[in-house]
Design an enzyme around this catalytic site. Structure first.
Site, short mmCIF file in Angstrom:
data_model
loop_
_atom_site.label_atom_id
_atom_site.label_comp_id
_atom_site.label_asym_id
_atom_site.label_seq_id
_atom_site.Cartn_x
_atom_site.Cartn_y
_atom_site.Cartn_z
N HIS A 289 25.70 39.17 19.80
CA HIS A 289 25.60 40.61 20.08
C HIS A 289 25.63 40.78 21.60
O HIS A 289 24.62 41.11 22.22
CB HIS A 289 24.29 41.13 19.48
CG HIS A 289 24.19 42.62 19.40
ND1 HIS A 289 25.06 43.48 20.05
CD2 HIS A 289 23.31 43.41 18.74
CE1 HIS A 289 24.69 44.72 19.79
NE2 HIS A 289 23.64 44.71 19.00
N ARG B 288 21.55 52.73 17.59
CA ARG B 288 21.67 52.60 19.04
C ARG B 288 23.01 52.08 19.51
O ARG B 288 23.61 52.63 20.42
CB ARG B 288 20.63 51.60 19.57
CG ARG B 288 19.40 52.22 20.13
CD ARG B 288 18.27 51.24 19.95
NE ARG B 288 18.15 50.91 18.54
CZ ARG B 288 17.46 51.64 17.69
NH1 ARG B 288 16.80 52.67 18.09
NH2 ARG B 288 17.42 51.34 16.41
N THR B 289 23.47 51.01 18.89
CA THR B 289 24.67 50.39 19.45
C THR B 289 25.85 51.36 19.36
O THR B 289 26.55 51.61 20.33
CB THR B 289 24.97 49.06 18.74
OG1 THR B 289 23.80 48.25 18.83
CG2 THR B 289 26.12 48.32 19.40
N LYS C 106 38.97 49.75 0.44
CA LYS C 106 40.17 49.58 -0.41
C LYS C 106 40.72 48.16 -0.30
O LYS C 106 41.75 47.84 -0.86
CB LYS C 106 41.26 50.56 0.03
CG LYS C 106 40.88 52.00 -0.07
CD LYS C 106 42.08 52.84 0.41
CE LYS C 106 41.71 54.30 0.53
NZ LYS C 106 42.75 55.02 1.30
N ARG D 229 31.49 46.30 14.90
CA ARG D 229 30.35 45.59 14.30
C ARG D 229 30.72 45.21 12.89
O ARG D 229 31.27 46.03 12.14
CB ARG D 229 29.11 46.49 14.29
CG ARG D 229 28.00 45.90 13.43
CD ARG D 229 26.71 46.61 13.59
NE ARG D 229 26.12 46.33 14.89
CZ ARG D 229 24.87 46.68 15.22
NH1 ARG D 229 24.11 47.32 14.36
NH2 ARG D 229 24.41 46.40 16.42
C1 NCD Z 1 19.96 44.59 16.68
C2 NCD Z 1 21.18 44.17 15.88
O1 NCD Z 1 21.87 45.00 15.30
O2 NCD Z 1 21.40 42.97 15.86
N1 NCD Z 1 19.92 45.97 16.88
C3 NCD Z 1 20.62 46.54 17.90
O3 NCD Z 1 21.80 46.41 17.99
N2 NCD Z 1 19.91 47.19 18.82
C4 NCD Z 1 18.71 44.05 16.17
C5 NCD Z 1 18.33 44.35 14.75
O4 NCD Z 1 19.08 44.93 13.97
O5 NCD Z 1 17.20 43.98 14.39
#
Ligand code: NCD
Length: 308
Positions: A129, A51-52, A80, A101
């Site tokens: 997040h 999703r993100t 690397k 991320r």
């Molecule tokens: C969350 C995350 O990555 O922290 N997911 C997300 O970004 N929608 C929650 C999770 O991974 O459980």
């Protein structure tokens, strides 16, 4: 130049502006379809995501911009041994904005120090997040019409769940917010959040391992997954993973106008039978994530004033 590393990087007014813009986009997305023409978003994902990453990409494409990036550390030069600092220096000349991320807490902060383009933290380890929080806030504001005066239940892995940490940080800034923190003993919120955020700001909260008996008082129930990848041993994960399962029976104890949110991915913590309950809004929430990321990209690029 602005970055978004923690939800507190935005003032309440800036947040309000992004949420209102998100709602405007939701109503007429076509008005915004050319705003980012000629701009590029880089997605630097050193940790899995559906999703993100895809909602960031969809957001930029919806704005008429382009996207580039990688979706795992293995497919980037991190494999690397390249540092985040070096990677971002280079990406700064390939893109106009980036979302990162990383499994290590603080990696996006380091990136922001070396970056010449806005850096958005798309999740750093068990820490923060902020764009999930923007998504959660847009969902709550749109469905409930307010962000104050409510009791929020947070259930599951409150120790490692970065979405929980960011949402608590964001919600305590609104008046009259109460928390019911529901988790097994081992997965309670980190100490720093309890001391430096909840206690310091005199926020009303309880910590409990009872979901069912606390259901009736909740306005929002924020369910989370037990974060397998952050456990040190598999045995603990297996013992704790199914601590709380929301099913239609437990939903009977909830208010008629309570909403169930979940950042997703869901594993076992919400039975699929709950999906048909109109109070289950996690798929809608995932959709709102695109609108709010569109608003955020526009704001960080300074294009929010020049719309249409
Ligand atoms: C969350 C995350 O990555 O922290 N997911 C997300 O970004 N929608 C929650 C999770 O991974 O459980």
């Amino acid at each position: 130049m602005r970055h978004l590393i923690s939800p507190l990087d935005l003032s309440i007014e800036e947040l309000e502006h992004i949420l209102c813009l998100g709602q405007e986009i939701m109503e007429s997305p076509e008005k915004f379809s050319h705003i980012c023409e000629g701009k590029k978003l880089a997605t630097l994902f050193y940790e899995p995501s559906t999703r993100t990453r895809l909602s960031f990409e969809a957001a930029m494409l919806n704005l008429g911009g382009k996207v580039l990036g990688f979706s795992s550390a293995d497919s980037s030069s991190a494999a690397k041994g390249e540092s985040v600092a070096d990677t971002i220096r280079v990406i700064s000349s390939y893109a106009d904005i980036c979302a990162m991320r990383h499994p290590k807490e603080g990696a996006p902060t380091v990136a922001a120090m070396y970056s010449e383009i806005p850096v958005i933290n798309a999740g750093d380890g068990g820490h923060n997040h902020p764009t999930q929080t923007l998504t959660d806030l847009l969902t709550i504001k749109t469905l409930m019409g307010r962000l104050d005066n409510m009791t929020i239940g947070m259930c599951g892995d409150l120790k490692f769940g970065r979405t929980v940490h960011s949402l608590i940080n964001a919600m305590v800034r609104y008046p009259n917010i109460r928390f019911v923190l529901i988790s097994p003993q081992e997965l309670k919120i980190p100490d720093y959040l309890r001391r430096e955020v909840l206690d310091q700001k005199n926020i009303e909260y309880i910590e409990t391992d009872q979901l069912e008996q606390n259901m009736p008082k909740l306005d929002i129930l924020y369910m989370t997954r037990v974060q397998r990848e952050r456990f040190f041993n598999e045995e603990d994960y297996i013992r704790l993973k199914d601590s709380f399962i929301l099913d239609t029976n437990k939903m009977k104890y909830a208010k008629k106008d309570m909403f169930v949110l979940h950042p997703l991915p869901r594993v076992n913590e919400i039975a699929t039978e709950v999906d048909n309950d109109p109070r289950a809004v996690y798929f809608k929430q995932a959709k709102y994530g695109v609108y709010v990321r569109m608003a955020l990209i526009m704001s960080l690029l300074g294009l929010d004033k020049a719309k249409q």
